[in-house]
Design a protein around this motif. Structure first.
Motif, PDB file in Angstrom:
ATOM      1  N   LYS A 190       0.848  -1.192   0.000  1.00  0.00           N
ATOM      2  CA  LYS A 190       0.000   0.000   0.000  1.00  0.00           C
ATOM      3  C   LYS A 190       0.885   1.244   0.000  1.00  0.00           C
ATOM      4  O   LYS A 190       1.199   1.815   1.031  1.00  0.00           O
TER       5      LYS A 190
ATOM      6  N   ASP B 126       1.957   4.705  -2.803  1.00  0.00           N
ATOM      7  CA  ASP B 126       1.620   5.413  -4.033  1.00  0.00           C
ATOM      8  C   ASP B 126       2.468   4.958  -5.215  1.00  0.00           C
ATOM      9  O   ASP B 126       1.960   4.748  -6.322  1.00  0.00           O
TER      10      ASP B 126
ATOM     11  N   VAL C 191       1.460   1.613  -6.557  1.00  0.00           N
ATOM     12  CA  VAL C 191       0.246   1.669  -7.371  1.00  0.00           C
ATOM     13  C   VAL C 191       0.594   2.012  -8.814  1.00  0.00           C
ATOM     14  O   VAL C 191       0.105   1.393  -9.760  1.00  0.00           O
TER      15      VAL C 191
ATOM     16  N   PHE D  90      -6.669  -3.196  -8.310  1.00  0.00           N
ATOM     17  CA  PHE D  90      -5.927  -2.590  -7.203  1.00  0.00           C
ATOM     18  C   PHE D  90      -5.677  -1.101  -7.466  1.00  0.00           C
ATOM     19  O   PHE D  90      -5.900  -0.253  -6.600  1.00  0.00           O
TER      20      PHE D  90
ATOM     21  N   GLU E 267      -9.048   1.063  -7.306  1.00  0.00           N
ATOM     22  CA  GLU E 267      -9.526   1.324  -5.941  1.00  0.00           C
ATOM     23  C   GLU E 267      -8.678   2.403  -5.256  1.00  0.00           C
ATOM     24  O   GLU E 267      -9.205   3.310  -4.607  1.00  0.00           O
ATOM     25  N   TRP E 268      -7.368   2.313  -5.426  1.00  0.00           N
ATOM     26  CA  TRP E 268      -6.465   3.281  -4.791  1.00  0.00           C
ATOM     27  C   TRP E 268      -6.634   4.668  -5.422  1.00  0.00           C
ATOM     28  O   TRP E 268      -6.685   5.681  -4.726  1.00  0.00           O
TER      29      TRP E 268
ATOM     30  N   LYS F 224      -7.714   8.264  -3.763  1.00  0.00           N
ATOM     31  CA  LYS F 224      -6.811   9.413  -3.787  1.00  0.00           C
ATOM     32  C   LYS F 224      -7.427  10.617  -4.493  1.00  0.00           C
ATOM     33  O   LYS F 224      -7.140  11.764  -4.147  1.00  0.00           O
TER      34      LYS F 224
ATOM     35  N   TRP G  51      -3.620  11.372 -10.393  1.00  0.00           N
ATOM     36  CA  TRP G  51      -4.463  10.226 -10.042  1.00  0.00           C
ATOM     37  C   TRP G  51      -5.605  10.043 -11.026  1.00  0.00           C
ATOM     38  O   TRP G  51      -6.040   8.919 -11.291  1.00  0.00           O
TER      39      TRP G  51
END
Length: 313
Positions: free
Chosen positions: A37, A39, A42, A67, A70-71, A75, A95
């Motif tokens: 988890k 940034d 991701v 994944f 969702e992140w 954000k 993002w």
């Protein structure tokens, strides 16, 4: 983080050169250096999703994309589209852009797996994000042309007065036929050629999807038998490929004693990939043959990545 960023940069360079398997390995190395988890993790997962998509690893691609999505949603809740987050390692993250890339990759992977309704939902989300997204618009059009609407269930025909069980009725002796709706014939014109063609195409797609589901287990079993114990031995895979290839593929295999030199292995591999590449299959290829081609393509690509790495080709 700096080591992870360096591994990611190496993966990006390999991806641009078309070495998707090597790129995936670099992304794996980068992710191993980071907490899950994170940034940066991701962003690298999004890069790996692109490599996996190119390799035909659609399920793994979808896992990475899910994944990232969702992140990125989490954000971007309190950020505008133009917000840039600067992190260690000189990585700039938008993002909104990361979300869009992951959604596009997920939709394409779902479409490749013929999960049309799911792909359509993802494309529709992209349109809500950007109404002018032509790639998503084209994806929706493709999905709509492939969707096969399910016919409504047939209503149970009403019993006529001659077959009504008067003993079980609350009103014995009542003629129930007076409540039946008589079908009135209308003089509607026959469907146009375009409608008839659409219906024929829908029937064809329904038949194809049914056959795909029917043949999937059989094909997977054949692929598993072929690759078992040979997953990383591309010479063994290529020399036994004739056991899977169908006559129409016109595959001329090579015995293993002709695959001793790395250059000959590469030539044989390139010929095999050209035969089973999903985008190069002729329209006459059957559903079973397409499933076989997809499985062969994935296995050979992974074996080739290992072989090229070990032989520094």
């Amino acid at each position: 983080i700096k080591k992870a960023v360096k591994a990611r940069a190496r993966g990006n360079d390999l991806f641009k050169l078309g070495y998707y398997g090597e790129a995936e390995k670099s992304y794996n190395q980068a992710l191993a250096l980071l907490p899950e988890k994170n940034d940066v993790a991701v962003v690298i997962s999004n890069n790996r999703a692109a490599a996996r998509l190119k390799k035909g690893q659609y399920r793994q691609c979808i896992m990475d994309c899910t994944f990232v999505i969702e992140w990125a949603r989490m954000k971007s809740q309190n950020e505008s589209k133009s917000t840039i987050t600067l992190l260690e390692g000189d990585i700039s993250i938008r993002w909104h852009d990361q979300l869009g890339k992951a959604l596009h990759r997920k939709a394409e992977a779902l479409e490749k797996m013929v999960r049309i309704s799911e792909a359509l939902q993802v494309y529709e989300e992209l349109i809500r994000m950007d109404a002018g997204d032509m790639k998503a618009i084209n994806g929706i059009q493709r999905c709509q042309s492939k969707e096969v609407p399910q016919p409504p269930p047939r209503p149970t025909p009403a019993k006529s007065s001659t077959t009504t069980d008067t003993n079980s009725s609350a009103f014995p002796g009542l003629d129930y036929s007076i409540f039946e709706i008589k079908q009135v014939s209308n003089n509607e014109p026959p469907p146009s050629k375009a409608v008839a063609a659409m219906r024929a195409r829908q029937a064809e797609l329904a038949k194809e999807e049914s056959e795909r589901q029917e043949k999937a287990d059989i094909v997977n079993a054949r692929i598993d038998t072929w690759k078992r114990g040979r997953e990383k031995n591309i010479r063994a895979l290529l020399s036994s490929l004739d056991t899977l290839m169908w006559p129409g593929a016109q595959w001329r295999g090579a015995p293993i004693n002709e695959l001793l030199e790395p250059k000959k292995v590469k030539i044989c591999y390139m010929k095999a990939i050209a035969k089973v590449h999903p985008d190069k299959l002729p329209s006459s290829t059957t559903v079973e043959q397409r499933l076989l081609a997809s499985g062969i393509f994935s296995v050979l690509n992974q074996a080739w990545d290992d072989f090229r790495s070990n032989n520094k080709i």
